[in-house]
Design an enzyme around this catalytic site. Sequence first.
Site, short mmCIF file in Angstrom:
data_model
loop_
_atom_site.label_atom_id
_atom_site.label_comp_id
_atom_site.label_asym_id
_atom_site.label_seq_id
_atom_site.Cartn_x
_atom_site.Cartn_y
_atom_site.Cartn_z
N ARG A 123 8.74 7.45 -3.15
CA ARG A 123 7.56 6.60 -3.14
C ARG A 123 6.42 7.26 -3.91
O ARG A 123 6.04 8.38 -3.64
CB ARG A 123 7.11 6.31 -1.69
CG ARG A 123 5.97 5.31 -1.63
CD ARG A 123 5.72 4.83 -0.22
NE ARG A 123 5.00 5.81 0.59
CZ ARG A 123 4.63 5.60 1.85
NH1 ARG A 123 4.93 4.45 2.45
NH2 ARG A 123 3.99 6.53 2.53
N SER A 124 5.90 6.50 -4.88
CA SER A 124 4.70 6.98 -5.58
C SER A 124 3.49 6.15 -5.16
O SER A 124 2.52 6.67 -4.62
CB SER A 124 4.91 6.94 -7.09
OG SER A 124 5.31 5.66 -7.54
N GLY A 126 4.03 2.73 -3.62
CA GLY A 126 4.43 1.88 -2.51
C GLY A 126 4.27 0.39 -2.76
O GLY A 126 4.17 -0.40 -1.83
N ASP A 128 6.48 -1.61 -4.41
CA ASP A 128 7.71 -2.37 -4.64
C ASP A 128 7.79 -3.56 -3.69
O ASP A 128 7.53 -3.44 -2.50
CB ASP A 128 8.94 -1.47 -4.51
CG ASP A 128 8.89 -0.59 -3.27
OD1 ASP A 128 9.81 -0.71 -2.45
OD2 ASP A 128 7.92 0.18 -3.12
N GLY A 195 5.01 6.66 -10.83
CA GLY A 195 6.38 7.12 -10.72
C GLY A 195 7.40 6.02 -10.89
O GLY A 195 8.41 6.19 -11.58
N TYR A 490 11.90 -10.14 -13.66
CA TYR A 490 11.26 -8.86 -13.97
C TYR A 490 11.69 -7.81 -12.97
O TYR A 490 11.53 -7.99 -11.76
CB TYR A 490 9.75 -9.05 -13.97
CG TYR A 490 8.93 -7.82 -14.24
CD1 TYR A 490 9.31 -6.89 -15.21
CD2 TYR A 490 7.75 -7.58 -13.53
CE1 TYR A 490 8.54 -5.76 -15.46
CE2 TYR A 490 6.97 -6.47 -13.78
CZ TYR A 490 7.38 -5.56 -14.74
OH TYR A 490 6.60 -4.45 -14.99
N TYR A 493 9.44 -6.68 -10.20
CA TYR A 493 9.23 -7.66 -9.13
C TYR A 493 10.56 -7.86 -8.41
O TYR A 493 11.12 -8.96 -8.37
CB TYR A 493 8.72 -8.99 -9.69
CG TYR A 493 7.32 -8.92 -10.27
CD1 TYR A 493 6.44 -7.89 -9.93
CD2 TYR A 493 6.87 -9.88 -11.16
CE1 TYR A 493 5.17 -7.83 -10.45
CE2 TYR A 493 5.58 -9.84 -11.69
CZ TYR A 493 4.73 -8.80 -11.33
OH TYR A 493 3.46 -8.75 -11.84
#
Length: 546
Positions: A123-124, A126, A128, A195, A490, A493
């Site tokens: 996690r960079s 968060g 997603d 990230g 995408y 997404y």
Amino acid sequence: MEPPMHENMKKSQLSSCVFLLVLTLSFSVSWETFHSLDVTPGSENLMISCIQFNSNNVTSISQLIFTPVNTSFLPIWQVAVQNTRFIKPSTPKPSVIVTPVEETLIQTALYCAKKHGYEIRIRSGGHDFEGLSYTADVPFAMIDFTNMRSIEVDVPNRLAWVQAGAVVGDLYYSISQKTDTLYFPAGVCPTVGFGGYIGGGGYGNLMRKHGTAADNVLDVRFMDVNGNILNRMSMGEDLFWAIRGGGASSFGIVLAWKLQLVPVPERVTVFILNKTLEEGATEIFHKYQYVAPSIDRNLHIRTQVFGEYISNTTKKTIRIMFEGIYQGTIDTLLPLLDQNFPELGVIREICQEVKTVQSTLMFWGLPSSTSTEILTNRSAIAKLDNKSKSDYVRTPIPISGLKKIWRKLFENDESALLMINPLGGRMADYSETAIPYPHRVGVLYQVLKTVNFFDQSSDTTPISLSRIAWLESLEKLLTPFVSNNPREAYANYVDLDLGVGSDNYEEASVWGERYWKRNNFKKLIRIKAKVDPKNFFRHPQSIPVF
């Protein structure tokens, strides 16, 4: 041998280290030997013991690793959950959270996760859409890059080194503190983490002028499945190609990106205006589909489409918000629009010349006078609470089709939003195989479709479920009007509704070809088989190994 890194970033990393993690001799044992064992997931205590055993500073380690018994575990997990629909007791959480301040702890966590049968989530920021960086249905350890967010901006060479934990707002602010004539073509939301963002391609207001974020990456620091730290030269062009748009977390762990900054004027022009059906929104948007992707690439016009009630009535209308950013002055923009898109009705009074960093604030819904320091204040940026899907349009939707979409929006309870970003310009200069991101020549615009749950206690209430059902019905309605064979989506997404199977190509292609198209997806699979043949780095839509 560790590849060379930009010297100043290396100094920055060393100065920020709380401790120096030294691996014991046992760490030299082949990781593949451990990973090949039939190891069942152990308790988090075994994972913690492994990390402590392989370090020489247990006290510092204890301040960087958290399990559910720690009172700070839940706040640390929750703080970067950017989609609040996942903040609920039923969401599966990690057994261990690791918050490294430097790279050797990541190596150790990777080693111990493999040894004790844990998967890893990275996690960079968060952001997603399906929570894949901080939740999983299997025992897993989460590496959270919140403490590794260094940014080094090199104005003379137009470069920046950005660690994985830095977010878009951090970079924009760092650049703006040194110059007003450089920027980076990333997105609008300040809390998106670098990230993962570049791993899916990354687009924003500068894409028609400068391409995607991934198009502007020069180098990387990257940890592979064996704990080796690689750069572009040592990893080779195939892997470097794959991680820029093909989902970097399928291949390893991004530690830092080296970015090419792009030139921008000292002042750009921003305008925002709304059109309703009663003001000709249908006809204006119909022409927008032709103009926005083909007009001067210095101009980007994003649109947001809402269904809403007309004030103090029970009648609904469609409101379309047109948000434009032009790489130039008002005096140059107005003749351009008068010639190409007079129907939009942009006048001098609604235009504002601002610094590029201020335009980011305005597109996020903040006044241009807002202090730019807010870009680095992650708690000041509103979180999401929604379910979203994406599409790409290659043929203008006829007015009859637009009217069908409007009628569908009328069925919604004002929880829906369509956000549309035109492509063309620089985006069409690249081959669809230049990097894994394939949505290039012939794409007119991208559509993000979302429903929110802000007024609901969860995404499983009857009202929330009806909104999700409405979104699925919109998806069906749009089928004739969006790209096909494949119907493109995408990768950033991420949408698990597209499928999660990956036992064979036929199964995986259902979702993989939508994100990357066939040639790119097959190439990603070949590269994955070489660099992570045992498929350690995986999640429900990771690049598979057959």
